[in-house]
Write a protein that holds these residues in place. Structure first.
Motif, PDB file in Angstrom:
ATOM      1  N   VAL A  79     -28.856  89.448  45.005  1.00 17.32           N
ATOM      2  CA  VAL A  79     -29.320  88.933  43.981  1.00 17.32           C
ATOM      3  C   VAL A  79     -30.163  87.663  45.051  1.00 17.32           C
ATOM      4  O   VAL A  79     -31.218  87.301  45.102  1.00 17.32           O
ATOM      5  N   LYS A  80     -28.537  87.185  45.566  1.00 24.00           N
ATOM      6  CA  LYS A  80     -29.394  85.692  46.166  1.00 24.00           C
ATOM      7  C   LYS A  80     -30.039  86.489  48.320  1.00 24.00           C
ATOM      8  O   LYS A  80     -30.673  85.814  48.067  1.00 24.00           O
ATOM      9  N   ARG A  81     -30.191  87.868  48.518  1.00 19.76           N
ATOM     10  CA  ARG A  81     -31.095  87.944  49.595  1.00 19.76           C
ATOM     11  C   ARG A  81     -32.326  87.767  49.201  1.00 19.76           C
ATOM     12  O   ARG A  81     -33.206  87.603  49.831  1.00 19.76           O
ATOM     13  N   ARG A  82     -32.718  88.934  47.586  1.00 17.42           N
ATOM     14  CA  ARG A  82     -33.427  89.081  47.914  1.00 17.42           C
ATOM     15  C   ARG A  82     -34.479  88.093  46.322  1.00 17.42           C
ATOM     16  O   ARG A  82     -35.489  87.634  46.600  1.00 17.42           O
ATOM     17  N   ALA A  83     -33.625  87.106  45.493  1.00 18.94           N
ATOM     18  CA  ALA A  83     -33.929  85.885  44.841  1.00 18.94           C
ATOM     19  C   ALA A  83     -33.504  84.931  44.360  1.00 18.94           C
ATOM     20  O   ALA A  83     -32.471  84.820  43.951  1.00 18.94           O
ATOM     21  N   PRO A  84     -33.578  83.939  46.045  1.00 22.59           N
ATOM     22  CA  PRO A  84     -33.117  83.007  46.201  1.00 22.59           C
ATOM     23  C   PRO A  84     -32.258  81.320  45.193  1.00 22.59           C
ATOM     24  O   PRO A  84     -31.347  81.616  44.874  1.00 22.59           O
ATOM     25  N   SER A  85     -33.795  82.050  43.819  1.00 26.12           N
ATOM     26  CA  SER A  85     -33.872  81.121  42.989  1.00 26.12           C
ATOM     27  C   SER A  85     -32.986  81.670  41.942  1.00 26.12           C
ATOM     28  O   SER A  85     -33.163  80.616  40.748  1.00 26.12           O
ATOM     29  N   THR A  86     -32.755  82.962  42.006  1.00 27.05           N
ATOM     30  CA  THR A  86     -32.139  83.146  40.642  1.00 27.05           C
ATOM     31  C   THR A  86     -30.947  82.945  40.484  1.00 27.05           C
ATOM     32  O   THR A  86     -30.125  82.919  41.462  1.00 27.05           O
ATOM     33  N   GLY A  87     -30.444  82.704  39.506  1.00 31.35           N
ATOM     34  CA  GLY A  87     -28.789  82.282  39.239  1.00 31.35           C
ATOM     35  C   GLY A  87     -28.368  83.118  39.349  1.00 31.35           C
ATOM     36  O   GLY A  87     -28.470  83.329  38.563  1.00 31.35           O
ATOM     37  N   VAL A  88     -26.821  83.072  39.331  1.00 33.79           N
ATOM     38  CA  VAL A  88     -26.161  84.259  39.241  1.00 33.79           C
ATOM     39  C   VAL A  88     -24.848  83.637  37.806  1.00 33.79           C
ATOM     40  O   VAL A  88     -24.390  82.456  39.115  1.00 33.79           O
ATOM     41  N   ILE A  89     -24.685  83.980  36.919  1.00 32.29           N
ATOM     42  CA  ILE A  89     -23.240  83.609  36.769  1.00 32.29           C
ATOM     43  C   ILE A  89     -22.449  84.863  36.990  1.00 32.29           C
ATOM     44  O   ILE A  89     -22.419  85.680  35.974  1.00 32.29           O
ATOM     45  N   ILE A  90     -20.701  84.684  37.047  1.00 28.66           N
ATOM     46  CA  ILE A  90     -19.769  85.400  37.551  1.00 28.66           C
ATOM     47  C   ILE A  90     -18.850  85.421  36.233  1.00 28.66           C
ATOM     48  O   ILE A  90     -18.764  85.403  36.060  1.00 28.66           O
ATOM     49  N   MET A  91     -18.931  87.188  35.707  1.00 30.63           N
ATOM     50  CA  MET A  91     -17.498  87.697  34.499  1.00 30.63           C
ATOM     51  C   MET A  91     -17.020  87.704  34.836  1.00 30.63           C
ATOM     52  O   MET A  91     -16.662  89.187  35.729  1.00 30.63           O
ATOM     53  N   THR A  92     -15.254  87.701  34.494  1.00 30.60           N
ATOM     54  CA  THR A  92     -14.259  88.059  35.374  1.00 30.60           C
ATOM     55  C   THR A  92     -13.046  88.018  34.098  1.00 30.60           C
ATOM     56  O   THR A  92     -12.905  86.954  33.644  1.00 30.60           O
ATOM     57  N   GLY A  93     -11.879  89.563  33.821  1.00 29.62           N
ATOM     58  CA  GLY A  93     -10.660  89.125  33.295  1.00 29.62           C
ATOM     59  C   GLY A  93      -9.984  89.363  34.768  1.00 29.62           C
ATOM     60  O   GLY A  93      -8.425  89.431  33.684  1.00 29.62           O
ATOM     61  N   CYS A  94      -9.903  88.865  35.577  1.00 27.03           N
ATOM     62  CA  CYS A  94      -8.580  89.367  36.700  1.00 27.03           C
ATOM     63  C   CYS A  94      -9.299  88.380  37.238  1.00 27.03           C
ATOM     64  O   CYS A  94      -9.867  87.857  38.848  1.00 27.03           O
ATOM     65  N   LYS A 105     -18.873  78.581  46.158  1.00 27.07           N
ATOM     66  CA  LYS A 105     -18.923  77.887  47.241  1.00 27.07           C
ATOM     67  C   LYS A 105     -20.801  78.648  47.849  1.00 27.07           C
ATOM     68  O   LYS A 105     -21.549  77.750  48.417  1.00 27.07           O
ATOM     69  N   ASN A 106     -21.104  79.897  47.766  1.00 25.28           N
ATOM     70  CA  ASN A 106     -22.399  80.848  48.306  1.00 25.28           C
ATOM     71  C   ASN A 106     -23.284  80.700  47.574  1.00 25.28           C
ATOM     72  O   ASN A 106     -24.240  80.866  46.855  1.00 25.28           O
ATOM     73  N   GLY A 107     -22.634  79.892  45.982  1.00 26.27           N
ATOM     74  CA  GLY A 107     -24.463  79.819  45.127  1.00 26.27           C
ATOM     75  C   GLY A 107     -24.025  79.873  43.658  1.00 26.27           C
ATOM     76  O   GLY A 107     -25.031  79.801  42.948  1.00 26.27           O
ATOM     77  N   ALA A 108     -22.627  81.126  43.543  1.00 25.77           N
ATOM     78  CA  ALA A 108     -22.972  81.029  41.789  1.00 25.77           C
ATOM     79  C   ALA A 108     -22.813  79.980  41.080  1.00 25.77           C
ATOM     80  O   ALA A 108     -22.004  78.620  41.235  1.00 25.77           O
ATOM     81  N   LEU A 109     -23.708  79.895  40.020  1.00 25.28           N
ATOM     82  CA  LEU A 109     -23.203  78.872  38.905  1.00 25.28           C
ATOM     83  C   LEU A 109     -22.309  78.559  38.390  1.00 25.28           C
ATOM     84  O   LEU A 109     -21.836  77.303  37.782  1.00 25.28           O
ATOM     85  N   ASP A 110     -21.645  79.879  37.935  1.00 27.24           N
ATOM     86  CA  ASP A 110     -20.531  79.320  37.313  1.00 27.24           C
ATOM     87  C   ASP A 110     -19.397  80.504  37.290  1.00 27.24           C
ATOM     88  O   ASP A 110     -19.457  81.905  37.583  1.00 27.24           O
ATOM     89  N   TYR A 111     -18.286  80.085  37.027  1.00 28.57           N
ATOM     90  CA  TYR A 111     -16.939  81.777  37.327  1.00 28.57           C
ATOM     91  C   TYR A 111     -16.482  81.550  36.269  1.00 28.57           C
ATOM     92  O   TYR A 111     -15.406  80.605  35.451  1.00 28.57           O
ATOM     93  N   LEU A 112     -17.553  82.242  34.694  1.00 31.17           N
ATOM     94  CA  LEU A 112     -16.968  82.781  33.207  1.00 31.17           C
ATOM     95  C   LEU A 112     -15.499  83.599  33.763  1.00 31.17           C
ATOM     96  O   LEU A 112     -15.211  84.622  33.611  1.00 31.17           O
ATOM     97  N   LEU A 113     -14.402  82.863  32.899  1.00 28.89           N
ATOM     98  CA  LEU A 113     -12.777  84.124  32.376  1.00 28.89           C
ATOM     99  C   LEU A 113     -13.114  85.028  30.819  1.00 28.89           C
ATOM    100  O   LEU A 113     -13.223  83.747  29.937  1.00 28.89           O
ATOM    101  N   LYS A 114     -13.407  85.915  31.436  1.00 24.11           N
ATOM    102  CA  LYS A 114     -13.370  86.473  29.949  1.00 24.11           C
ATOM    103  C   LYS A 114     -11.579  86.944  29.062  1.00 24.11           C
ATOM    104  O   LYS A 114     -10.644  87.109  29.845  1.00 24.11           O
ATOM    105  N   PRO A 115     -11.657  87.434  27.490  1.00 27.47           N
ATOM    106  CA  PRO A 115     -12.793  86.774  26.873  1.00 27.47           C
ATOM    107  C   PRO A 115     -12.912  85.176  27.237  1.00 27.47           C
ATOM    108  O   PRO A 115     -12.219  84.431  27.168  1.00 27.47           O
ATOM    109  N   PHE A 116     -14.575  84.787  26.988  1.00 28.49           N
ATOM    110  CA  PHE A 116     -14.686  83.771  26.683  1.00 28.49           C
ATOM    111  C   PHE A 116     -15.737  83.195  25.832  1.00 28.49           C
ATOM    112  O   PHE A 116     -15.120  84.498  24.942  1.00 28.49           O
TER     113      PHE A 116
END
Length: 230
Positions: A79-94, A105-116
């Motif tokens: 996503v960052k390579r093809r569309a740098p202005s597109t925001g990315v939110i990471i979701m993870t249970g681990c 640090k590389n530009g993810a907008l948020d890091y959400l912990l599941k279940p959120f």
């Protein structure tokens, strides 16, 4: 309630949600559903990759650990390579600092912990859309300033030689008719020079944060205020 994120959505807002858990996809889709928002989903990074390559998304929400050859980190990089202005939110249970810190640090907008919490999801999405809109507005202003500066420069540069040529014509071909013609041309050139300088001044004022407006003013009253103040 869905009021927290609706104000940040505009017509044709596009969001892509990527997760291998159908329940998570459904919860996200329902939570973010709005008349002015188009939500698309993918079950894996491999399924999402073609969508990223062809679609123009305002925001991408992706799980971190997914089956297949493209995980959440790989999708983030794409996503960052093809569309740098597109925001990315990471979701993870681990959750892990080893993954969270580099991504943020590389530009993810948020890091959400599941279940959120759903309100947390809405808040994160609102922040992401708002940041993208501000970035687009800033890019537009920079393009406008660059255009004005370039055009003004290209117009200003030939003026000095034109004034010199006009002066040489008057000296080389004296006469009433030539004099009148040269005076008319000179007047037009001075007017053009004034317009160009005003455009540059306006651009500099906008860049410095000043708001410019045009309105009728009583010059005498204005001068009296300036004298009283200073």
């Amino acid at each position: 309630m869905k009021i927290k994120h609706l104000a940040t959505m505009t017509e044709n807002t596009r969001i892509l949600i990527v997760d291998d858990e159908p329940a998570v996809l459904e919860v996200c889709r329902r939570t973010l559903a709005a008349p002015d928002c188009r939500i698309e989903t993918a079950a894996t990074g491999d399924e999402a990759l073609p969508l990223i390559q062809t679609g123009d998304y305002d925001l991408v929400l992706t799980d971190l650990l997914m089956p297949g050859t493209v995980d959440g980190r790989g999708l983030f990089d794409e996503v960052k390579r093809r569309a740098p202005s597109t925001g990315v939110i990471i979701m993870t249970g681990c959750p892990s600092l080893d993954t969270a810190i580099p991504l943020l640090k590389n530009g993810a907008l948020d890091y959400l912990l599941k279940p959120f919490d759903r309100d947390l999801l809405r808040t994160a999405v609102a922040h992401g859309l708002s940041k993208r809109r501000l970035s687009q507005e800033q890019d537009l202003e920079e393009m406008k300033e660059a255009f004005l500066t370039r055009v003004s420069h290209e117009l200003r540069t030939p003026l000095a030689p034109l004034f010199l040529v006009l002066d040489q014509i008057q000296k080389a071909a004296p006469g009433a008719k030539i004099g009148v013609l040269c005076e008319l041309i000179g007047e037009r050139l001075r007017r053009l020079q004034e317009v160009i300088e005003n455009v540059l001044l306006f651009s500099d004022l906008k860049r410095s944060g000043y708001e410019c407006s045009r309105k009728e003013t009583n010059a005498r009253e204005l001068l009296e205020k300036v004298i009283v103040r200073y």
